[in-house]
Enzyme design. Sequence first.
Site, PDB file in Angstrom:
ATOM      1  N   TYR A   1      40.354 -43.913 -20.319  1.00 33.34           N
ATOM      2  CA  TYR A   1      41.210 -45.336 -20.044  1.00 33.34           C
ATOM      3  C   TYR A   1      42.578 -45.204 -19.436  1.00 33.34           C
ATOM      4  O   TYR A   1      43.471 -44.181 -19.705  1.00 33.34           O
ATOM      5  CB  TYR A   1      41.618 -46.014 -20.687  1.00 33.34           C
TER       6      TYR A   1
ATOM      7  N   GLU B   1      62.030 -21.253 -53.582  1.00 37.41           N
ATOM      8  CA  GLU B   1      61.933 -21.121 -52.857  1.00 37.41           C
ATOM      9  C   GLU B   1      63.577 -20.334 -51.862  1.00 37.41           C
ATOM     10  O   GLU B   1      64.367 -19.233 -51.591  1.00 37.41           O
ATOM     11  CB  GLU B   1      60.916 -20.411 -51.506  1.00 37.41           C
TER      12      GLU B   1
ATOM     13  N   LYS C   1      49.092 -40.392 -38.755  1.00 41.41           N
ATOM     14  CA  LYS C   1      48.037 -40.050 -37.766  1.00 41.41           C
ATOM     15  C   LYS C   1      47.194 -38.923 -38.508  1.00 41.41           C
ATOM     16  O   LYS C   1      48.024 -38.100 -37.869  1.00 41.41           O
ATOM     17  CB  LYS C   1      48.061 -40.652 -36.058  1.00 41.41           C
TER      18      LYS C   1
ATOM     19  N   THR D   1      46.377 -47.886 -26.704  1.00 36.12           N
ATOM     20  CA  THR D   1      44.834 -48.194 -26.542  1.00 36.12           C
ATOM     21  C   THR D   1      44.616 -49.560 -26.932  1.00 36.12           C
ATOM     22  O   THR D   1      42.975 -50.091 -25.862  1.00 36.12           O
ATOM     23  CB  THR D   1      44.179 -47.195 -27.002  1.00 36.12           C
TER      24      THR D   1
ATOM     25  N   THR E   1      48.990 -45.667 -31.056  1.00 39.60           N
ATOM     26  CA  THR E   1      48.485 -44.776 -32.038  1.00 39.60           C
ATOM     27  C   THR E   1      49.268 -43.831 -32.477  1.00 39.60           C
ATOM     28  O   THR E   1      49.024 -42.921 -33.382  1.00 39.60           O
ATOM     29  CB  THR E   1      46.949 -44.426 -32.318  1.00 39.60           C
ATOM     30  N   ASP E   2      49.325 -42.920 -30.842  1.00 45.72           N
ATOM     31  CA  ASP E   2      50.327 -41.752 -31.507  1.00 45.72           C
ATOM     32  C   ASP E   2      51.538 -41.773 -32.007  1.00 45.72           C
ATOM     33  O   ASP E   2      51.830 -41.087 -32.922  1.00 45.72           O
ATOM     34  CB  ASP E   2      50.264 -41.575 -29.843  1.00 45.72           C
TER      35      ASP E   2
END
Length: 359
Positions: A58, A316, A197, A45, A124-125
């Site tokens: 975009y 557990e 993120k 981005t 950023t993903d």
Amino acid sequence: MNNSILKKGVLVLFMFVLGLQTQAQTKNITTKALPRVTILATGGTIAGSGESATKAAYTAGKVPIDILLSAVPQIHDLAKVKGEQIAQIGSQDMSVEVWLKLSKRINEIFKENSADAIVITHGTDTMEETATFLDLTVMFDKPVILVGAMRPSTAMSQDGNKNLLDAVMVAASPNSKDKGVVVVMNELVFDGRDVTKTITTSTSTFQSRNFGPIGLVYDGKVSYYYQSLRNPVKKFDVTKTTSLPQVEIIYGYADASPVTVDALLTTNVKGIVYAGMGNGNFNAAVGKSLENASKKGIIVCRSNRAGSGRITLLNEVDDAALGFVVGDDLNPQKSRILLMLSLMETSDRAKIQSNFFKY
């Protein structure tokens, strides 16, 4: 002419020349003192372009690195900066191939001593995953900083320019050495191991949910407040690596079917990260399939879908009996990366578990 006046004139001229020499020397020293920062661009981005300054739509990765750098001329006051285009993609298309290319290039630059620090522009993903991969595979202690943006370069309120300036500021800071790979976003510095993120669209999306940021960038200053003790003791050398073992993530939920686990048993998968409920839990049917996977030699790593906290060993779940390992406080996507790199060297569960507890 009075000798006194002449002497004064000569003295003034001498001081003037000396002043010019001092300025030139100071300028030369200042120029030499600037750290060398190489910016490796991958798209995202921060390099995105849209048709409208006020709309969200975009295309990521359209703007090349030289254009990004020209938009932030102030970075040249902080460092000797040069850019290099590694990829031009949205980070949803990030791949092992690009990770390996990045890691090899960073190690090559540092080995040649052609940069004092590296900044990576990134979408950023998957930035948190790239940060973890590089944290585990960059063999040098020089600063590596990942930076991106939540709004494209054409947006009215774009955040990329400021983030890029901050990232170069962090790269140029002498205090950034030995911090491992970090992410700089929204005036905060995050440890690459812990950052994730957390919000789909907000500029404050990056957080370290368990421990918080390690520093901040404000008013032209970089301030660090703590450093993780879990930076990797062991690094993985991928300089000659062309691929990594296949590891998949399976998401846990109420009344989950084992069909996904069973399907993976028919593939060449070497590891499974199970993003379980609560403390990495699963229902009986899924548990049976995961046990079958373990018996077939597939490494099963329990993680969690909660977004924070750690997975406890032998709580557990009888991990020893089932042959499972736990991801400690790494989220599923980061657990996958450490498991892939571990499997590159060993299939011994004890050694793999030790890697998770040390990183």
